[in-house]
Every structure is written in structure tokens, then in C-alpha cells.
Design an enzyme around this catalytic site. Structure first.
Site, PDB file in Angstrom:
ATOM      1  N   HIS A 102      39.888  45.561  45.323  1.00 21.34           N
ATOM      2  CA  HIS A 102      39.751  47.033  45.272  1.00 21.34           C
ATOM      3  C   HIS A 102      38.294  47.496  45.084  1.00 21.34           C
ATOM      4  CE1 HIS A 102      44.083  47.500  45.004  1.00 21.34           C
ATOM      5  NE2 HIS A 102      44.156  46.831  43.868  1.00 21.34           N
ATOM      6  N   ASP A 103      37.818  47.463  43.855  1.00 23.54           N
ATOM      7  CA  ASP A 103      36.532  48.100  43.532  1.00 23.54           C
ATOM      8  C   ASP A 103      35.326  47.518  44.271  1.00 23.54           C
ATOM      9  OD1 ASP A 103      37.884  49.745  41.805  1.00 23.54           O
ATOM     10  OD2 ASP A 103      37.275  48.698  39.981  1.00 23.54           O
TER      11      ASP A 103
END
Ligand SMILES: [Ca+2]
Length: 319
Positions: free
Chosen positions: A243-244
């Protein structure tokens, strides 16, 4: 080329940590500050984790400012896949580095205000719930003049949610803050689950990262191994969605990403659909697009980029 000035607003978090470690060794990025917020863990823990990650990455020069201790209106929720400390089973040493006395919101106001006065703009990377950013925007609307754009991980458009049926964690954790940000007029690049589920960090990748990343290899591989959802039915393979880190990858290599413009809305009233993000793909709302939503990612390219970046920790040890 001058480095891109960025501020990283985050809630570390395993994937935040991978993102920070990659950003630390990327000279294309000038990290002006890190602003942890209540999210994956309570604020005291996300601040502590941020300080520890700065020490692990050898970047104690980057100031860390503590952000908001809870969402704007809703009760705090915390992450389910990061372990009891937010950093899996790893035990990083007590940080020697300390948090700045200025609050994150004051830092955002000062940094973006100073940039706007000089006719400059800073890119805001958002890796957690958007509380800090929303509070700062509510303090001074002129803040937007100092923001180049927000590149954020959050939301779920054509994908279903990850924390509820409809909603992604970062937006669900503070949907009111997300509404403030989406309606602020700041240009947004949205890396939602639509994008991040295309980039699975699989066990064979983890073995590669362990092999290349030198002095951080044991911690990095332990974090990555903990991230494995082991849910082939949901994700199509073993591993965990990256994700990040995609926010950092987008800044370093935008050619690996395809986007579509749309206006983003967020649901903050319905309990069933709380935190749902809705993209007006086909102009039904009459509102101009407020975001570039990433729809396609070159997953192999992203993994190769991070292998090259995190491999720099081996070079640094040898130097
Ligand atoms: Ca995060």
C-alpha cells in the site's frame, strides 16, 4: 534536477516503514519532516515507530512532529495487520532521537505558509488517516497555495474495501478529515486499493529484499514476512499488498502508473457505507475532477524499483 520537497504524513505501520526506508535513500526527494498521526496505532506508538525508523534508516536529521491524537469526530480504530507495536515481531532499539516540540499541525502551517510566501510548493505524501492535514486546512485555507499536490494512499473505488465491505482503512479511520481534504481544491493523486492490490509483495520478493538490503535486511525481511496476508482467495497470491510504498514509487517513477481523472466523494454519514470513497468516473455529479486516481500499476517495475532502492542500504554499509 532539484529534489522534490516533501512532507510525509503517516501512521507507521509496516507499509509506512517500507515507504520511509525507500524515501530515505532517494536523493530525488527532500524530506522536510515526518508527521505521524493516530491510525494503525495510537499516536504515542506511531510517533515512537517513526523515530525508530529514522534511526534504523540512518536519517535522524529528519524532524518528526507529533500529530492529532484522535480522528476529528469518530472513535479511533487501529490497524489489524501490523502486530501489537505496529512493526510486526521486530524489536527496534529505544530511539535516542526525540520528537520535536512543535505539533504536526503547526509544522504543516509553517512549512506550507513559508513555501507559499516564497512562491514555492511542497508535495504532501499521505500514508495514514488525513486528520493532521484536514485540521491544518481548517486552520488556514491559504495553506493550499503552498501545496504542490497531495499524493495519498487511501480509498477503494472499483475494488471493495479492506476494513469493511465498502471502505479502506485510512479513509474509514477519519472520513470527515478525508471529506475536508477531497473538497479543499488541492490537486490529489489517489493510490487506492484499486492500485495497491495490483502490487503484491510475495514470499519470493521478501527473500530477494533480504538478500539485497544489507544492514537493514533482517528487520526489513521480518516486517515484510509479517505483512503476508496468506489469503490467495482474496488477493490471487500469497503476500501482502504494497500500500503505502506506492506513494513513494509514484514520486520516483510516475511512468509505472496510469491514472484517470474523476471527482472523489466520501461517505461520512451512513454507518453501513461509512468511509466509502466514490469516484465520479462518468461525470454524473456535474463536479469537475479533483483527483487523478491510479487505475493501473506496473507491479514488476515497482518491485524492481524498491529492490534497487533498498539495496542502497548494502552500499551504504560498504561505503
Ligand atoms: Ca499507513
Amino acid at each position: 534536477m532539484n529534489p522534490i520537497p516533501i512532507i510525509v504524513d503517516c501512521d507507521p505501520g509496516i507499509d509506512d516503514t517500507i515507504a520511509l526506508l525507500a524515501a530515505f535513500v532517494s536523493p530525488e526527494l527532500n524530506i522536510l519532516g515526518i508527521t505521524p498521526v493516530c491510525g494503525n496505532q495510537p499516536l504515542e506508538r506511531t510517533v515512537r515507530n517513526a523515530l525508530q525508523v529514522c534511526e534504523l534508516g540512518g536519517r535522524t536529521d529528519i524532524p518528526v512532529y507529533a500529530g492529532c491524537f484522535r480522528p476529528m469526530l469518530r472513535e479511533p480504530i487501529h490497524g489489524q495487520f501490523h502486530g501489537s507495536t505496529g512493526l510486526g515481531h521486530t524489536t527496534l532499539p529505544e530511539p535516542k532521537k526525540t520528537v520535536e516540540t512543535m505539533s504536526a499541525v503547526d509544522f504543516l502551517l509553517e512549512a506550507f505558509g513559508a513555501a507559499a510566501e516564497k512562491g514555492e510548493r511542497i508535495t504532501l505524501c499521505c500514508l495514514g488517516p488525513l486528520t493532521n492535514v484536514a485540521v491544518a486546512l481548517r486552520m488556514k485555507p491559504q495553506l493550499v497555495d503552498g501545496i504542490e499536490r497531495i499524493v495519498m494512499m487511501g480509498g477503494a473505488y472499483r475494488e471493495p474495501g479492506n476494513r469493511t465491505m465498502t471502505s479502506e482503512f485510512n479513509v474509514l479511520a477519519d472520513p470527515h478529515a478525508a471529506h475536508v481534504v477531497f473538497s479543499s481544491g488541492v490537486p490529489i493523486v489517489a493510490l487506492a486499493l484499486d492500485a495497491t492490490h495490483q502490487v503484491m509483495l510475495r514470499p519470493e520478493h521478501v527473500a530477494e529484499f533480504f538478500r539485497v538490503s544489507g544492514r537493514i535486511s533482517e528487520t526489513l525481511a521480518a516486517l515484510m514476512a509479517f505483512w503476508d496476508r496468506n489469503d490467495v482467495r482474496r488477493y490471487g497470491s500469497r503476500g501482502g499488498p504494497l500500500h503505502d510504498p506506492l506513494v513513494i514509487a509514484y514520486l520516483l517513477a510516475p511512468d509505472l502508473f496510469q491514472t484517470e481523472k474523476a471527482h472523489i466523494f466520501v461517505e461520512y454519514e451512513s454507518e453501513l457505507c461509512m468511509g466509502q470513497t466514490i469516484a465520479d468516473w462518468y461525470g454524473k455529479s456535474g463536479q469537475a475532477p479533483n483527483a487523478d486516481i491510479v487505475t493501473k500499476v506496473d507491479a514488476d517495475g515497482v518491485i524492481a524499483l524498491f529492490l534497487e532502492r533498498l539495496g542502497r542500504y548494502a552500499e551504504k554499509a560498504a561505503a
